[in-house]
Design a protein around this motif. Structure first.
Motif, PDB file in Angstrom:
ATOM      1  N   ARG A   1      -4.054  14.970   1.149  1.00  0.00           N
ATOM      2  CA  ARG A   1      -3.593  13.803   0.503  1.00  0.00           C
ATOM      3  C   ARG A   1      -3.536  13.798  -0.889  1.00  0.00           C
ATOM      4  O   ARG A   1      -2.850  12.701  -1.601  1.00  0.00           O
ATOM      5  N   GLU A   2      -4.098  14.707  -1.611  1.00  0.00           N
ATOM      6  CA  GLU A   2      -3.854  14.985  -3.068  1.00  0.00           C
ATOM      7  C   GLU A   2      -3.487  16.416  -3.375  1.00  0.00           C
ATOM      8  O   GLU A   2      -3.651  17.354  -2.566  1.00  0.00           O
ATOM      9  N   GLU A   3      -2.496  16.599  -4.166  1.00  0.00           N
ATOM     10  CA  GLU A   3      -2.121  17.800  -4.617  1.00  0.00           C
ATOM     11  C   GLU A   3      -3.152  18.681  -4.726  1.00  0.00           C
ATOM     12  O   GLU A   3      -3.925  18.289  -5.853  1.00  0.00           O
ATOM     13  N   GLY A   4      -2.892  19.782  -4.351  1.00  0.00           N
ATOM     14  CA  GLY A   4      -4.036  21.101  -4.727  1.00  0.00           C
ATOM     15  C   GLY A   4      -3.457  21.532  -6.149  1.00  0.00           C
ATOM     16  O   GLY A   4      -2.670  21.206  -6.675  1.00  0.00           O
ATOM     17  N   PRO A   5      -4.410  22.551  -6.568  1.00  0.00           N
ATOM     18  CA  PRO A   5      -4.225  23.234  -7.704  1.00  0.00           C
ATOM     19  C   PRO A   5      -2.835  24.006  -7.478  1.00  0.00           C
ATOM     20  O   PRO A   5      -2.236  24.499  -6.663  1.00  0.00           O
ATOM     21  N   ALA A   6      -2.518  24.297  -8.895  1.00  0.00           N
ATOM     22  CA  ALA A   6      -1.053  24.794  -8.997  1.00  0.00           C
ATOM     23  C   ALA A   6      -1.029  26.365  -8.365  1.00  0.00           C
ATOM     24  O   ALA A   6      -0.018  26.691  -7.926  1.00  0.00           O
ATOM     25  N   ASP A   7      -2.162  27.221  -8.123  1.00  0.00           N
ATOM     26  CA  ASP A   7      -2.248  28.430  -7.672  1.00  0.00           C
ATOM     27  C   ASP A   7      -2.387  28.551  -6.029  1.00  0.00           C
ATOM     28  O   ASP A   7      -2.629  29.762  -5.769  1.00  0.00           O
ATOM     29  N   LEU A   8      -2.109  27.446  -5.436  1.00  0.00           N
ATOM     30  CA  LEU A   8      -2.531  27.628  -3.835  1.00  0.00           C
ATOM     31  C   LEU A   8      -1.422  28.425  -3.395  1.00  0.00           C
ATOM     32  O   LEU A   8      -0.074  28.689  -3.964  1.00  0.00           O
ATOM     33  N   ARG A   9      -1.745  29.207  -2.312  1.00  0.00           N
ATOM     34  CA  ARG A   9      -0.702  30.262  -1.642  1.00  0.00           C
ATOM     35  C   ARG A   9       0.145  29.277  -1.147  1.00  0.00           C
ATOM     36  O   ARG A   9       0.093  28.178  -0.689  1.00  0.00           O
ATOM     37  N   ARG A  10       1.410  29.623  -1.083  1.00  0.00           N
ATOM     38  CA  ARG A  10       2.806  29.000  -0.624  1.00  0.00           C
ATOM     39  C   ARG A  10       2.997  29.198   0.818  1.00  0.00           C
ATOM     40  O   ARG A  10       3.895  30.015   1.091  1.00  0.00           O
TER      41      ARG A  10
END
Length: 185
Positions: free
Chosen positions: A143-152
């Motif tokens: 429900r919240e955007e995770g950190p920029a370095d999350l695995r896609r």
């Protein structure tokens, strides 16, 4: 209330349909596939899970297109009970977030039912033969955007699908708001 879709049913054939898009055109799902496959994403305008990752969805759709993989988003929610998901609001949502892919309206919910869509967002990744190879999450955001370095997760899985025709055997289900079904008549 959060919903979680079932695991990937490998090899299941994509259901084709023609739906109206926010761009004023009708689109046939099978025509939107690229040489490396197709992602069919069920999203909507109001869901906090979608809102948290819409920028990442737009980014990944563009990056997938650059790798020969088509992308389409479908809104199947009942706009009577959820007016924010109306077709007019879909047009505004697509423009606001600069969609580079078709955003289609499944007003009668037949496409969502045919796919067994469970939540928004719900991602279906098909290979070049339009056989299902991925049904998982975009990434670890909720429900919240995770950190920029999350695995896609979706992006990486679809690159594998484009390369090999097969998706990863281990997939983590998406999570999101349940599809807002119309009351049975």
């Amino acid at each position: 209330m959060a919903a979680i879709p079932p695991v990937c049913e490998f090899g299941w054939p994509a259901v084709d349909a023609i739906l109206p898009g926010t761009d004023g055109n009708k689109h046939q799902l099978s025509d939107l596939a690229g040489p490396g496959g197709l992602v069919v994403a069920f999203i909507c305008n109001h869901c906090p899970y979608v809102k948290a990752v819409i920028g990442r969805i737009v980014r990944d759709a563009s990056d997938l297109r650059d790798n020969g993989i088509g992308f389409v988003a479908i809104n199947s929610n009942d706009a009577t009970s959820h007016p924010e998901d109306s077709f007019e609001n879909m047009k505004r949502f697509a423009e606001k977030h600069r969609f580079s892919f078709p955003y289609l309206h499944d007003e009668d919910q037949s496409v969502a039912r045919a796919y067994g869509a469970a939540c928004t967002p719900d991602f279906f990744g098909f290979n070049a033969d339009l056989k299902l190879q991925y049904r998982g999450r975009l990434d670890a955001s909720r429900r919240e955007e995770g950190p920029a370095d999350l695995r896609r997760d979706l992006y990486e899985a679809m690159l594998q699908v484009a390369r090999t025709g097969e998706g990863p055997r281990e997939q983590i289900a998406s999570i999101g708001c349940s599809i807002k079904w119309r009351d049975a008549a």
